[in-house]
Design an enzyme around this catalytic site. Structure first.
Site, mmCIF file in Angstrom:
data_model
loop_
_atom_site.group_PDB
_atom_site.id
_atom_site.type_symbol
_atom_site.label_atom_id
_atom_site.label_comp_id
_atom_site.label_asym_id
_atom_site.label_seq_id
_atom_site.Cartn_x
_atom_site.Cartn_y
_atom_site.Cartn_z
ATOM 1 N N GLU A 219 0.835 -1.213 0.000
ATOM 2 C CA GLU A 219 0.000 0.000 0.000
ATOM 3 C C GLU A 219 0.867 1.259 0.000
ATOM 4 O O GLU A 219 0.554 2.240 -0.664
ATOM 5 C CB GLU A 219 -0.944 0.018 1.218
ATOM 6 C CG GLU A 219 -1.949 -1.130 1.273
ATOM 7 C CD GLU A 219 -3.037 -1.063 0.217
ATOM 8 O OE1 GLU A 219 -3.019 -0.140 -0.609
ATOM 9 O OE2 GLU A 219 -3.898 -1.967 0.199
ATOM 10 N N ARG A 223 0.596 3.763 -3.197
ATOM 11 C CA ARG A 223 -0.020 5.065 -2.900
ATOM 12 C C ARG A 223 1.018 6.163 -2.721
ATOM 13 O O ARG A 223 0.903 7.248 -3.289
ATOM 14 C CB ARG A 223 -0.888 4.957 -1.632
ATOM 15 C CG ARG A 223 -2.078 4.054 -1.831
ATOM 16 C CD ARG A 223 -2.848 3.801 -0.544
ATOM 17 N NE ARG A 223 -3.667 2.606 -0.686
ATOM 18 C CZ ARG A 223 -4.990 2.561 -0.565
ATOM 19 N NH1 ARG A 223 -5.662 3.633 -0.262
ATOM 20 N NH2 ARG A 223 -5.637 1.425 -0.733
ATOM 21 N N ASP A 360 -4.398 -10.044 -8.212
ATOM 22 C CA ASP A 360 -4.731 -9.117 -9.309
ATOM 23 C C ASP A 360 -3.584 -8.309 -9.929
ATOM 24 O O ASP A 360 -3.193 -8.511 -11.078
ATOM 25 C CB ASP A 360 -5.867 -8.169 -8.880
ATOM 26 C CG ASP A 360 -5.661 -7.528 -7.489
ATOM 27 O OD1 ASP A 360 -4.571 -7.666 -6.928
ATOM 28 O OD2 ASP A 360 -6.602 -6.876 -7.004
ATOM 29 N N GLU A 499 -12.356 -0.147 -10.291
ATOM 30 C CA GLU A 499 -11.955 -1.075 -11.371
ATOM 31 C C GLU A 499 -12.858 -1.022 -12.603
ATOM 32 O O GLU A 499 -12.369 -1.106 -13.741
ATOM 33 C CB GLU A 499 -11.862 -2.513 -10.839
ATOM 34 C CG GLU A 499 -10.721 -2.742 -9.857
ATOM 35 C CD GLU A 499 -11.019 -2.259 -8.426
ATOM 36 O OE1 GLU A 499 -12.205 -1.988 -8.139
ATOM 37 O OE2 GLU A 499 -10.082 -2.144 -7.618
HETATM 38 C C1 DMJ Z 1 -6.603 -0.030 -5.114
HETATM 39 O O1 DMJ Z 1 -5.964 0.321 -3.937
HETATM 40 C C2 DMJ Z 1 -5.603 -0.587 -6.083
HETATM 41 O O2 DMJ Z 1 -6.170 -0.527 -7.349
HETATM 42 C C3 DMJ Z 1 -5.191 -1.986 -5.771
HETATM 43 O O3 DMJ Z 1 -4.394 -2.564 -6.775
HETATM 44 C C4 DMJ Z 1 -6.372 -2.891 -5.520
HETATM 45 N N1 DMJ Z 1 -7.606 -2.190 -5.544
HETATM 46 C C5 DMJ Z 1 -7.730 -1.001 -4.795
HETATM 47 C C6 DMJ Z 1 -9.060 -0.329 -5.009
HETATM 48 O O4 DMJ Z 1 -10.110 -1.205 -5.156
#
Ligand code: DMJ
Length: 605
Positions: A219, A223, A360, A499
């Protein structure tokens, strides 16, 4: 009889022709070098670019860092009549920014972009009204955060306070920077940057390691490091790059494992790192596999090769240890990866493989690194790993479950596998897949292009359906697909996730089909209707099946980083944050695409 006279005339003709040619050539060269000086004098040679009839080459002009707002020089193909035509450009190269203040031993030499790839983006134009509505929504949400929760990670818009779920490092403030810049909210951008730069700001304390707090490596990377890199690329403010590097150095201790695969959490002060208890010592694929884009970019911008080398090393471990585990043991088909790995041994563990939570963005970064990092070590391996994963997903996870009554459009979903068994479910998180496939459809075989775009359209249609089937017009966080074409919520909350609108953005940029904009607008209107609170801040909804709704009192930082940005960009001109110039990290932070040899020259020895 006339031969001598004729010869004299021919001789004079040749002399005149040579003289005229010389004058023309030299005046052209003089003019070109003058233009080059005007651009900042990097001495790049004029080039020739081939432009498709429907494409736009619009590289920024020379020595300065361009901004989207500065109306970069746009050179359109003047007619669509020809399929391809040749356009002579004074320059189609961009200088990768370097820091002149760095010690010269760390300075990369100037890397030059190759001509942009011939992508097949549609020519699309701004929808001023809708774009304006999204911008106003961003202003409201960011304004409420600033008033009620400034420098906290997130806003609790109903309680009117801050929340600190990311270690208290000001996640929303950093996540919002590039969105503010792109939307032209420059006063807000400048004020936010000034706040972050204050000597005792939480970000600076975090970067100096005097904040005794555990943070998620993933994160914080997507971010904070990604957000700061993006703000640096857009604004040119070198202080932001330095803070990004300092934050990366606080995450570095997490990589001190026998394999170099990082653990999930690290203490910013002590450097102590650990995994999450439920993983039984495993690191998470979507965590350690979603770092190379940022860290290779950090190396490129600072000239220090170590960041990219560390995350390239992680990719090497993934590839080295995957072959033994795929197709047997875990039940994970070849091409896909279990979502847990022991950082001690590099062995994959666990039975789940998924394009949803835990897996993902690893797949997303395979194609984004391949597409965007210039000279990428083992470049073909990254592309092959992506294509293999999509082939396995197609074969083992993709399910057609319904069709649109009106258009006949098939709807498909991407199921997770447990021990090799397909589940009839999909998370909203998985709705990033169509956008990823649009990028994968570029610069590949015609057959793959066709298949990837087809799957993208089918999955996107399902994601839209997840919104449409609810009385709120909002999608549940995960759904089950029932026999006979039904769908029911497994997790009924809706937390402002990006998404689906992200994928609609990529599909619209690629096809120009207004249907994607229409769907995005429907989603925006549902969000605005149910998310906005009295303070102007946004909150999620606990159950999308119930009206009136019950809110969750949390404004996600990714609402401002991602959801608002993709909504704004889908209603923007196709030249804005053009996808041949920018790559969006998984938190939607755009960094400038780098082509060149910087990484190669600074590669790990
Ligand atoms: C986001 O923090 C990022 O896109 C992350 O890869 C997974 N999904 C969340 C938001 O849904």
């Amino acid at each position: 009889r006339c031969a001598p006279q004729r010869l004299l005339w021919i001789f004079l003709g040749v002399v005149v022709a040579v003289w005229v040619t010389t004058v023309v050539v030299w005046s052209g060269r003089w003019k070109a070098s003058g233009e080059d000086r005007d651009r900042g004098g990097y001495g790049r040679a004029p080039r020739t670019a081939v432009v498709r009839g429907d494409a736009t080459v619009h590289e920024p002009s020379g020595g300065e860092r361009p901004s989207e707002d500065d109306a970069p020089t746009k050179r359109r193909a003047e007619t669509d009549a020809e399929e391809m035509r040749v356009v002579t450009e004074a320059e189609v190269s961009v200088t990768v920014p370097v820091l002149s203040t760095l010690p010269s031993s760390r300075l990369p030499s100037i890397a030059t972009m190759s001509p942009p790839p011939l992508s097949k983006w549609a020519r699309v134009f701004e929808d001023t009204t809708r774009r304006g509505r999204v911008k106003a929504a961003m202003k409201g949400a960011f304004g409420a955060y600033g008033r009620l929760a400034s420098v906290h990670d997130e806003l609790a818009p109903v309680s009117g306070t801050g929340r600190d779920d990311f270690g208290g490092i000001g996640a929303t403030l950093i996540d919002s920077l590039d969105t503010l810049w792109i939307m032209g909210l420059r006063d807000e951008f400048t004020a936010a940057v000034a706040k972050l730069k204050e000597e005792d700001s939480v970000l600076n304390l975090a970067a100096r390691g005097v904040l005794r707090t555990d943070v998620s490596v993933f994160e914080t990377n997507i971010r904070v490091v990604g957000g700061l890199l993006s703000a640096y690329d857009l604004s040119g403010d070198e202080a932001l790059l330095r803070i990004a590097e300092a934050v990366a150095s606080r995450l570095e201790p997490a990589f001190k494992t026998p394999t170099g695969v990082p653990l999930s959490f690290v203490n910013l002060e002590s450097g102590g790192a650990h995994t999450l208890p439920w993983t039984h010592g495993g690191s998470i694929l979507a965590d350690f596999g979603t770092m190379h884009l940022e860290w290779a970019t950090l190396s490129n911008r600072t000239g220090d090769p170590k960041w990219g080398a560390m995350t390239q090393g992680v990719f090497d471990v993934i590839r080295r240890h995957s072959s033994g585990k795929q197709g047997r043991g875990s039940g994970t088909p070849a091409g896909l990866y279990p979502v847990l790995m022991s950082a001690e041994t590099g062995e994959f563990t666990g039975e789940l493989s998924s394009f949803g939570a835990l897996g993902d963005s690893f797949y997303e970064y395979l194609i984004k690194c391949w597409r965007s990092l210039g000279v990428l070590e083992d470049r073909d391996e990254w592309r092959r790993a992506f294509d293999d994963a999509i082939a396995a997903m197609h074969r083992h996870m993709l399910v057609d479950w319904s069709a649109d009554d009106t258009t006949g459009q098939v709807m498909s979903y991407v199921a997770p596998l447990h021990g090799g068994t397909r589940q009839a479910t999909m998370e909203h998180l998985t709705c990033f897949v169509p956008g990823m496939l649009v990028l994968g459809a570029d610069d590949t075989t015609p057959e793959r292009e066709r298949v990837y775009l087809d799957i993208a359209a089918r999955v996107a249609r399902t994601c839209v359906e997840m919104y449409r089937r609810q009385p709120t017009g909002l999608s549940p966080d995960s759904v089950r697909f029932n026999p006979g074409g039904g769908m029911s919520a497994i997790d009924a909350k809706s937390i402002q996730r990006p998404e689906t609108v992200e994928s609609l953005f990529y599909l619209f940029r690629r096809t120009g089909d207004e249907t994607y904009r229409t769907w995005a607008w429907e989603i925006f209107e549902s969000m605005e209707k149910h998310y906005v609170t009295a303070s102007g801040g946004w909150q999620g909804v606990r159950d999308v099946r119930q009206v009136p709704t019950q809110g969750d009192d949390k404004q996600q930082s990714f609402l401002l980083a991602e959801t608002m940005k993709y909504l704004y960009l889908i209603f923007s001109d196709g030249d804005e944050m053009h996808l041949d110039r920018w790559v969006f990290n998984t938190e939607a932070h755009p960094v400038r695409i780098t082509h060149g040899d910087v990484e190669a020259r600074h590669r790990r020895r």
